[in-house]
Scaffold this active site. Structure first.
Site, PDB file in Angstrom:
ATOM      1  N   ASP A  43       0.949  -1.109   0.025  1.00 19.27           N
ATOM      2  CA  ASP A  43       0.065  -0.062  -0.085  1.00 19.27           C
ATOM      3  C   ASP A  43       0.852   1.289  -0.077  1.00 19.27           C
ATOM      4  OD1 ASP A  43      -2.633   1.426   0.649  1.00 19.27           O
ATOM      5  OD2 ASP A  43      -1.475   2.052   2.442  1.00 19.27           O
ATOM      6  N   GLU A 115      -2.108  -5.200  -3.828  1.00 19.71           N
ATOM      7  CA  GLU A 115      -1.087  -4.395  -3.209  1.00 19.71           C
ATOM      8  C   GLU A 115      -0.087  -5.442  -2.697  1.00 19.71           C
ATOM      9  OE1 GLU A 115      -3.499  -0.429  -2.014  1.00 19.71           O
ATOM     10  OE2 GLU A 115      -3.400  -2.285  -0.499  1.00 19.71           O
TER      11      GLU A 115
END
EC number: 3.1.26.3
Lengths: 224, 224
Positions: A43, A115
């Site tokens: 992320d 991610e």
């Protein structure tokens, strides 16, 4: 080389990292041996890659404009679209019950896994390699977002519709309830002084988009 | 080499980047020729550097625990402490009025400038150099945070006090009002069923800390 690796254009040096990135908590009943830690890392990788790209490609945009543009790009709608092109759904490993319950169709899990994959690439090959892979996948979305053309932009659609009709203001009032760490955002949409609709989501943006979508339905612009 | 560069342990290849990182909007009346764009970038650099460090140094922590720990570290309290060690205050360039009004004492500006400096290093020297400089500056804070010893941790202090006294639960209920893009968080602190105090801040954490501080004052643990 796996199908995912071919589509990513990246071969994992350590295949167990890719496996970890594809493992949902339900498969191991363990918060450590699943994709979640890699997702935490990925992320932040995605955030920096997109920030750098926007900083370099849009020298005329202010911090606020860059932040808004980034939020349009780094969101689960975009990520799940990318995940779809990689067909990630086929490869995510769930527990038996979760498999039965159709967790594999949960788009928010797809974007978490994506991610996690970015996190894995960064971990073993560094920032520049991760940057190359991420940009290769999401550049088309960045360009669309920059042109304000992300297809799920109901806010823009509503703005355009209203301005064609009458010259009144659209306003969003946003709330977040963080109790129990469940970030549920709520957005109330006002046209002039009248509350038209509400939306909910996992981010301010999602909630506003849903509110705008509901307004478009109410106004008959989009079919319910 | 300037004093800041000596303390950073980094010499800017492009000194105008350092100058930009030290320029407040009030000096140029322009959102482009000030530190804000670099701060946008540096914020993401800091986030990734800290995420990577925590991922590698705390293999036993879950995503949720990593996220909480990161929030303790990447906050304006920590950043302004670091900014203080660099004596950034002396070098930030403001407009005349803002200088008079004492903007230089605004710690939140110090932390913005620090992030802008990180952004500048990343931009001209890449991720690994930025990582080296950032870790060198903030590692002591990460270690303190990991040991739960960040001095401004009023939540922990309150928890410890309450548990010594009675065995009842402390609960925070958090709200965010995002109207006008002003992210004002509010946190209500309950001990058992009784609301004891409230706090406000620019993040959930800040609001909870203020609520905990107010409770500590109310309970006479900290002098008002």
């Amino acid at each position: 080389m796996t199908d995912i690796e071919k589509k990513l254009g990246y071969r994992f040096k350590n295949p167990s990292l890719l496996k970890l990135a594809l493992t949902h908590k339900s498969a191991t009943h363990d918060a450590i041996y699943c994709y979640e830690r890699l997702e935490f890392l990925g992320d932040a990788v995605l955030e920096l890659v997109v920030s750098k790209y926007l900083f370099e490609h849009f020298p005329q945009l202010s911090e606020g404009e860059l932040t808004n543009l980034r939020a349009t790009i780094v969101c689960s709608e975009t990520l799940s679209k990318v995940a779809e092109t990689l067909n990630l759904k086929r490869y995510i490993v769930f527990g038996k019950n979760e498999k039965k319950e159709g967790f594999e169709n949960n788009k928010s899990i797809w974007s978490d896994v994506l991610e996690a994959i970015f996190g894995g690439i960064f971990l073993e090959s560094g920032f520049e390699m991760a940057e190359k892979i991420v940009i290769n996948l999401i550049e088309p979305f960045i360009k669309k977002a920059a042109e304000g053309k992300l297809f799920y932009d109901y806010k823009t659609k509503l703005q355009e519709f209203i301005q064609r009709e009458k010259n009144i203001e659209i306003k969003y009032i946003d709330y977040e309830n963080l109790e129990n760490n469940l970030s549920r955002f709520k957005s109330e949409l006002y046209i002039g002084k009248n509350k038209i609709s509400e939306g909910y989501g996992n981010s301010k943006k999602e909630a506003q988009q849903e509110a705008a979508l509901n307004a478009l339905k109410k106004l008959g612009v989009i079919e319910d």
